[in-house]
Write a protein that holds these residues in place. Sequence first.
Motif, PDB file in Angstrom:
ATOM      1  N   LEU A 176       0.820  -1.207   0.000  1.00  0.00           N
ATOM      2  CA  LEU A 176       0.000   0.000   0.000  1.00  0.00           C
ATOM      3  C   LEU A 176       0.855   1.259   0.000  1.00  0.00           C
ATOM      4  CD1 LEU A 176      -3.331   0.395   1.305  1.00  0.00           C
ATOM      5  CD2 LEU A 176      -1.758   1.871   2.519  1.00  0.00           C
TER       6      LEU A 176
ATOM      7  N   ALA B  94       1.110   4.349  -2.855  1.00  0.00           N
ATOM      8  CA  ALA B  94       0.890   5.745  -2.471  1.00  0.00           C
ATOM      9  C   ALA B  94       2.095   6.612  -2.829  1.00  0.00           C
ATOM     10  CB  ALA B  94       0.586   5.841  -0.978  1.00  0.00           C
TER      11      ALA B  94
ATOM     12  N   TYR C 234      -6.208   6.561   1.487  1.00  0.00           N
ATOM     13  CA  TYR C 234      -5.813   5.271   0.925  1.00  0.00           C
ATOM     14  C   TYR C 234      -4.707   4.652   1.782  1.00  0.00           C
ATOM     15  CZ  TYR C 234      -3.735   1.945  -2.348  1.00  0.00           C
ATOM     16  OH  TYR C 234      -3.200   0.823  -2.924  1.00  0.00           O
ATOM     17  N   GLN C 235      -3.757   5.466   2.193  1.00  0.00           N
ATOM     18  CA  GLN C 235      -2.672   4.989   3.047  1.00  0.00           C
ATOM     19  C   GLN C 235      -3.188   4.512   4.400  1.00  0.00           C
ATOM     20  OE1 GLN C 235      -0.109   8.594   2.403  1.00  0.00           O
ATOM     21  NE2 GLN C 235       1.482   7.037   2.330  1.00  0.00           N
TER      22      GLN C 235
ATOM     23  N   ASP D 283     -10.172   2.058   0.277  1.00  0.00           N
ATOM     24  CA  ASP D 283     -10.071   1.807  -1.154  1.00  0.00           C
ATOM     25  C   ASP D 283      -9.849   3.145  -1.854  1.00  0.00           C
ATOM     26  OD1 ASP D 283     -10.732  -0.095  -3.557  1.00  0.00           O
ATOM     27  OD2 ASP D 283     -11.985   1.698  -3.850  1.00  0.00           O
ATOM     28  N   PHE D 284      -8.968   3.185  -2.859  1.00  0.00           N
ATOM     29  CA  PHE D 284      -8.627   4.454  -3.490  1.00  0.00           C
ATOM     30  C   PHE D 284      -9.830   5.110  -4.157  1.00  0.00           C
ATOM     31  CE2 PHE D 284      -6.790   7.208  -6.803  1.00  0.00           C
ATOM     32  CZ  PHE D 284      -6.064   8.054  -5.990  1.00  0.00           C
TER      33      PHE D 284
ATOM     34  N   ALA E 232     -12.007   6.572  -1.585  1.00  0.00           N
ATOM     35  CA  ALA E 232     -11.372   7.761  -1.021  1.00  0.00           C
ATOM     36  C   ALA E 232     -11.551   8.968  -1.938  1.00  0.00           C
ATOM     37  CB  ALA E 232      -9.893   7.493  -0.763  1.00  0.00           C
TER      38      ALA E 232
END
Length: 84
Positions: free
Chosen positions: A10, A14, A41-42, A46-47, A50
Amino acid sequence: MLRYAYHFKLYEIAEVFKALFGLSNVNLVELHVIYNAIEWYQQGMDFADAVHLAKSQEGESFVTFDKNFIKSSFNVSAIPVKEP
């Protein structure tokens, strides 16, 4: 896809996003939205979720049926994420 298909961590994803978006020839329309999304996200969100949440900060709340989204958004943004 990057996490599951290529087994990237992850934080690696990022960092690549941050590096890509920091290039002089890359222009983001809503920089604050993308950077909020990367931060969330970090933290495990979920991106895509986000990004949607980051774009919705002017609203009263964000409504979804996605229980994982609700759980991962807890204490992340100024607006609550809840079920309908």
